[in-house]
Design an enzyme around this catalytic site. Structure first.
Site, PDB file in Angstrom:
ATOM      1  N   THR A 117       0.838  -1.184   0.000  1.00 58.65           N
ATOM      2  CA  THR A 117       0.000   0.000   0.000  1.00 58.65           C
ATOM      3  C   THR A 117       0.882   1.246   0.000  1.00 58.65           C
ATOM      4  O   THR A 117       1.800   1.349   0.808  1.00 58.65           O
ATOM      5  CB  THR A 117      -0.912  -0.056   1.243  1.00 58.65           C
ATOM      6  OG1 THR A 117      -1.828  -1.132   1.040  1.00 58.65           O
ATOM      7  CG2 THR A 117      -1.656   1.238   1.478  1.00 58.65           C
ATOM      8  N   HIS A 169      -6.615 -10.781  -0.875  1.00 58.02           N
ATOM      9  CA  HIS A 169      -5.867 -10.496   0.353  1.00 58.02           C
ATOM     10  C   HIS A 169      -6.539 -11.223   1.511  1.00 58.02           C
ATOM     11  O   HIS A 169      -7.515 -10.743   2.081  1.00 58.02           O
ATOM     12  CB  HIS A 169      -5.848  -8.991   0.601  1.00 58.02           C
ATOM     13  CG  HIS A 169      -4.815  -8.557   1.606  1.00 58.02           C
ATOM     14  ND1 HIS A 169      -4.188  -9.435   2.458  1.00 58.02           N
ATOM     15  CD2 HIS A 169      -4.296  -7.333   1.882  1.00 58.02           C
ATOM     16  CE1 HIS A 169      -3.333  -8.768   3.220  1.00 58.02           C
ATOM     17  NE2 HIS A 169      -3.378  -7.484   2.883  1.00 58.02           N
ATOM     18  N   GLY A 170      -5.992 -12.394   1.827  1.00 55.71           N
ATOM     19  CA  GLY A 170      -6.545 -13.173   2.938  1.00 55.71           C
ATOM     20  C   GLY A 170      -5.649 -13.087   4.167  1.00 55.71           C
ATOM     21  O   GLY A 170      -5.757 -13.904   5.076  1.00 55.71           O
ATOM     22  N   ALA A 171      -4.750 -12.087   4.183  1.00 56.49           N
ATOM     23  CA  ALA A 171      -3.714 -12.007   5.220  1.00 56.49           C
ATOM     24  C   ALA A 171      -3.907 -10.758   6.082  1.00 56.49           C
ATOM     25  O   ALA A 171      -4.796  -9.942   5.868  1.00 56.49           O
ATOM     26  CB  ALA A 171      -2.335 -11.978   4.555  1.00 56.49           C
ATOM     27  N   TYR A 187      -7.216  -8.426   7.637  1.00 56.75           N
ATOM     28  CA  TYR A 187      -8.330  -7.794   6.902  1.00 56.75           C
ATOM     29  C   TYR A 187      -9.495  -8.791   6.765  1.00 56.75           C
ATOM     30  O   TYR A 187      -9.478  -9.846   7.414  1.00 56.75           O
ATOM     31  CB  TYR A 187      -7.813  -7.227   5.575  1.00 56.75           C
ATOM     32  CG  TYR A 187      -6.747  -6.173   5.850  1.00 56.75           C
ATOM     33  CD1 TYR A 187      -7.102  -4.963   6.451  1.00 56.75           C
ATOM     34  CD2 TYR A 187      -5.403  -6.424   5.616  1.00 56.75           C
ATOM     35  CE1 TYR A 187      -6.136  -4.019   6.774  1.00 56.75           C
ATOM     36  CE2 TYR A 187      -4.424  -5.479   5.937  1.00 56.75           C
ATOM     37  CZ  TYR A 187      -4.803  -4.274   6.524  1.00 56.75           C
ATOM     38  OH  TYR A 187      -3.851  -3.339   6.858  1.00 56.75           O
ATOM     39  N   ARG A 223      -3.430 -14.684  -0.731  1.00 59.98           N
ATOM     40  CA  ARG A 223      -2.349 -14.460   0.230  1.00 59.98           C
ATOM     41  C   ARG A 223      -2.854 -14.728   1.645  1.00 59.98           C
ATOM     42  O   ARG A 223      -3.935 -14.250   2.020  1.00 59.98           O
ATOM     43  CB  ARG A 223      -1.871 -13.011   0.131  1.00 59.98           C
ATOM     44  CG  ARG A 223      -0.616 -12.742   0.954  1.00 59.98           C
ATOM     45  CD  ARG A 223      -0.064 -11.352   0.716  1.00 59.98           C
ATOM     46  NE  ARG A 223       1.387 -11.394   0.727  1.00 59.98           N
ATOM     47  CZ  ARG A 223       2.166 -10.460   1.276  1.00 59.98           C
ATOM     48  NH1 ARG A 223       1.640  -9.389   1.831  1.00 59.98           N
ATOM     49  NH2 ARG A 223       3.467 -10.575   1.256  1.00 59.98           N
ATOM     50  N   GLY A 267       9.267  -7.282  -0.419  1.00 62.71           N
ATOM     51  CA  GLY A 267       8.501  -6.061  -0.223  1.00 62.71           C
ATOM     52  C   GLY A 267       9.389  -4.840  -0.221  1.00 62.71           C
ATOM     53  O   GLY A 267       9.690  -4.253  -1.264  1.00 62.71           O
ATOM     54  N   ARG A 268       9.877  -4.491   0.988  1.00 70.97           N
ATOM     55  CA  ARG A 268      10.589  -3.222   1.147  1.00 70.97           C
ATOM     56  C   ARG A 268      11.763  -3.052   0.206  1.00 70.97           C
ATOM     57  O   ARG A 268      12.034  -1.934  -0.260  1.00 70.97           O
ATOM     58  CB  ARG A 268      11.024  -3.071   2.615  1.00 70.97           C
ATOM     59  CG  ARG A 268       9.829  -2.773   3.517  1.00 70.97           C
ATOM     60  CD  ARG A 268      10.126  -3.061   4.969  1.00 70.97           C
ATOM     61  NE  ARG A 268      10.126  -4.489   5.244  1.00 70.97           N
ATOM     62  CZ  ARG A 268      10.266  -5.025   6.455  1.00 70.97           C
ATOM     63  NH1 ARG A 268      10.433  -4.236   7.495  1.00 70.97           N
ATOM     64  NH2 ARG A 268      10.226  -6.331   6.638  1.00 70.97           N
TER      65      ARG A 268
HETATM   66  C1  LIG Z   1       4.703   0.179   2.939  1.00 65.52           C
HETATM   67  C2  LIG Z   1       4.137  -1.214   3.019  1.00 65.52           C
HETATM   68  C3  LIG Z   1       2.838  -1.445   2.619  1.00 65.52           C
HETATM   69  C4  LIG Z   1       2.313  -2.748   2.648  1.00 65.52           C
HETATM   70  N1  LIG Z   1       1.048  -2.976   2.154  1.00 65.52           N
HETATM   71  C5  LIG Z   1       0.603  -4.251   2.001  1.00 65.52           C
HETATM   72  C6  LIG Z   1      -0.604  -4.518   1.292  1.00 65.52           C
HETATM   73  O1  LIG Z   1      -1.279  -3.625   0.754  1.00 65.52           O
HETATM   74  N2  LIG Z   1      -0.988  -5.805   1.194  1.00 65.52           N
HETATM   75  C7  LIG Z   1      -0.264  -6.854   1.736  1.00 65.52           C
HETATM   76  O2  LIG Z   1      -0.656  -8.017   1.611  1.00 65.52           O
HETATM   77  N3  LIG Z   1       0.893  -6.615   2.396  1.00 65.52           N
HETATM   78  C8  LIG Z   1       1.358  -5.358   2.512  1.00 65.52           C
HETATM   79  N4  LIG Z   1       2.575  -5.126   3.098  1.00 65.52           N
HETATM   80  C9  LIG Z   1       3.402  -6.281   3.560  1.00 65.52           C
HETATM   81  C10 LIG Z   1       4.407  -6.675   2.467  1.00 65.52           C
HETATM   82  O3  LIG Z   1       3.767  -7.245   1.354  1.00 65.52           O
HETATM   83  C11 LIG Z   1       5.434  -7.688   3.001  1.00 65.52           C
HETATM   84  O4  LIG Z   1       4.747  -8.820   3.465  1.00 65.52           O
HETATM   85  C12 LIG Z   1       6.291  -7.107   4.127  1.00 65.52           C
HETATM   86  O5  LIG Z   1       6.853  -5.859   3.748  1.00 65.52           O
HETATM   87  C13 LIG Z   1       7.429  -8.065   4.535  1.00 65.52           C
HETATM   88  O6  LIG Z   1       8.250  -8.351   3.428  1.00 65.52           O
HETATM   89  P1  LIG Z   1       9.704  -7.642   3.235  1.00 65.52           P
HETATM   90  O7  LIG Z   1      10.546  -8.041   4.414  1.00 65.52           O
HETATM   91  O8  LIG Z   1      10.221  -8.225   1.956  1.00 65.52           O
HETATM   92  O9  LIG Z   1       9.465  -6.178   3.159  1.00 65.52           O
HETATM   93  C14 LIG Z   1       3.101  -3.834   3.114  1.00 65.52           C
HETATM   94  C15 LIG Z   1       4.410  -3.580   3.547  1.00 65.52           C
HETATM   95  C16 LIG Z   1       4.933  -2.297   3.491  1.00 65.52           C
HETATM   96  C17 LIG Z   1       6.369  -2.060   3.910  1.00 65.52           C
END
Ligand SMILES: Cc1cc2nc3c(=O)[nH]c(=O)nc-3n(C[C@H](O)[C@H](O)[C@H](O)COP(=O)(O)O)c2cc1C
Length: 369
Positions: free
Chosen positions: A25, A172-174, A177, A224, A312-313
């Site tokens: 997001t 999005h099942g995680a 939410y 997910r 992600g990040r």
């Molecule tokens: C800024 C931000 C927004 C996120 N938004 C979502 C989202 O919309 N949906 C989701 O399933 N996970 C979301 N996440 C979780 C990420 O998909 C991921 O699971 C999490 O960052 C851990 O992975 P990483 O260590 O590779 O960053 C978000 C994470 C971050 C940092």
């Protein structure tokens, strides 16, 4: 041995590598929950990912969790997303939309509507609103007769996603939410067919996925899950049994993939791997946890049987993440202050790796940036 850089066939798609951009997001949608040209540029910059999964996208107004997130419930929203999917495809990429119904993690100040959930139990913590974080309101418990329309909203949004040019959708099942709220024994206190036993608590997820498969096809449908994460106070007490039962119900549907967050013990996740006959994406870290997914974590999970790994990040600050991982180049750190700040800074401003600059001076430069 499988590496991150091996090709992978995902349904009708051929992924050039096994690196998935995890859904994130970024709250940069325009009024009307429209996707914007900046969003098209952002995703197009990251098109070398094997697969991009977008930020959470609401399937209805009442399903919106945060202010500034995009939707897939109006014709204007569909049109706005076409710019994004065209840009990603023009750069050679593939993109799924993450369909996210926030359920109780929402606020009337954001949507103008009272949030709904499985039961009248508020989320733990504060939810985002246009004027800052506020205590999560107590949601209105959905009537039994209303539940199917919310399950079907994922399918309606999936239809619109395909119209907008997406290659598929991820439910999005995680992370606490709506789907996770139904799964949870603390957020779901229902006594009808959607609550109580495990068979009842998984029913909403199964109905949402089945409706989506009917709408756009199994090869375009992923889900997910974050077993045991307990986010926003949606706790599960019986993680192996609950998720084992859900995976067993979903397995015969032939979905594009199951996307698991590593939010519970490795033994439980390995059991789910064994029980899932299809493609498994693993996100190796706890959401927002101190550790960020890196190459070592990715290789670990490929070794344990994951087919694809989501980052992600690292994708926020490294648009060319795949190339950096391939060449063992240093990764630029992301600036958390810009995650949800709006605007293009910290969104479109992360460069690709600057060849010709030594890795030490690059590291210093990117830390200063
Ligand atoms: C800024 C931000 C927004 C996120 N938004 C979502 C989202 O919309 N949906 C989701 O399933 N996970 C979301 N996440 C979780 C990420 O998909 C991921 O699971 C999490 O960052 C851990 O992975 P990483 O260590 O590779 O960053 C978000 C994470 C971050 C940092």
């Amino acid at each position: 041995m499988t590496t991150l850089f091996d090709r992978y066939r995902l349904g009708e798609l051929v992924l050039p590598n096994r690196v998935v951009m995890a859904p994130m997001t970024r709250v940069r949608a325009a009024a009307g929950a429209l996707a914007t040209p900046s969003m098209a540029t952002y995703y197009a910059q990251r098109a070398s990912a094997g697969l991009i999964v977008t930020e959470g996208v609401q399937p209805s107004l009442v399903g919106q969790s945060n202010p500034g997130t995009p939707g897939l419930h109006t014709d204007e929203q569909v049109k706005s997303w076409q710019l994004v999917t065209d840009a990603v495809h023009a750069n050679g990429g593939r993109v799924f939309a993450q369909i996210m119904h926030g359920g109780r993690v929402s606020h009337p100040d954001t949507t103008g509507l009272h949030p709904v959930g499985p039961s009248a139990v508020p989320a733990e913590g504060k939810v985002f609103t246009p004027t800052g974080p506020k205590p999560a309101p107590t949601p209105r418990a959905l009537l039994t007769a209303e539940v199917p329309e919310h399950a079907d909203s994922y399918a309606q949004a999936a239809r619109r996603a395909v119209d907008a040019g997406f290659d598929g959708v991820e439910l999005h099942g995680a992370n606490g939410y709506l789907i996770a709220q139904f799964l949870s024994s603390s957020a779901n206190l229902r006594t009808d067919r959607y609550g109580g036993s495990i068979a009842n608590r998984i029913r909403f997820a199964v109905e949402a996925v089945t409706a989506t498969v009917d709408a756009v096809g199994a090869h375009r449908t992923g889900i997910r899950l974050s077993p045991g994460a307990g986010l926003w106070g949606a706790h599960d007490t019986d993680v192996p049994e609950l998720y084992g039962a859900l995976v067993a119900e979903l397995a015969p549907l032939g979905l594009a993939y199951l996307h698991l967050e590593a939010t519970t013990g490795e033994d439980v996740l390995a059991g789910l791997r064994d029980a899932w006959p299809g493609t498994l994406i693993v996100n190796p870290t706890f959401p927002m946890g101190p550790r960020t997914t890196d190459k070592a974590a990715a290789d670990h999970w490929l070794g344990l049987g994951a087919d694809l790994i989501s980052f992600g990040r690292a994708f926020i600050s490294n648009p060319d993440l795949v190339e950096r991982l391939r060449q063992d180049l240093p990764l630029a750190p992301d600036d958390q202050a810009t995650w949800y700040a709006g605007g293009d800074t910290g969104y479109l401003t992360y460069p690709t790796y600057q060849h010709g600059v030594t890795s030490d001076s690059f590291k210093t430069a990117s830390l200063r940036a």
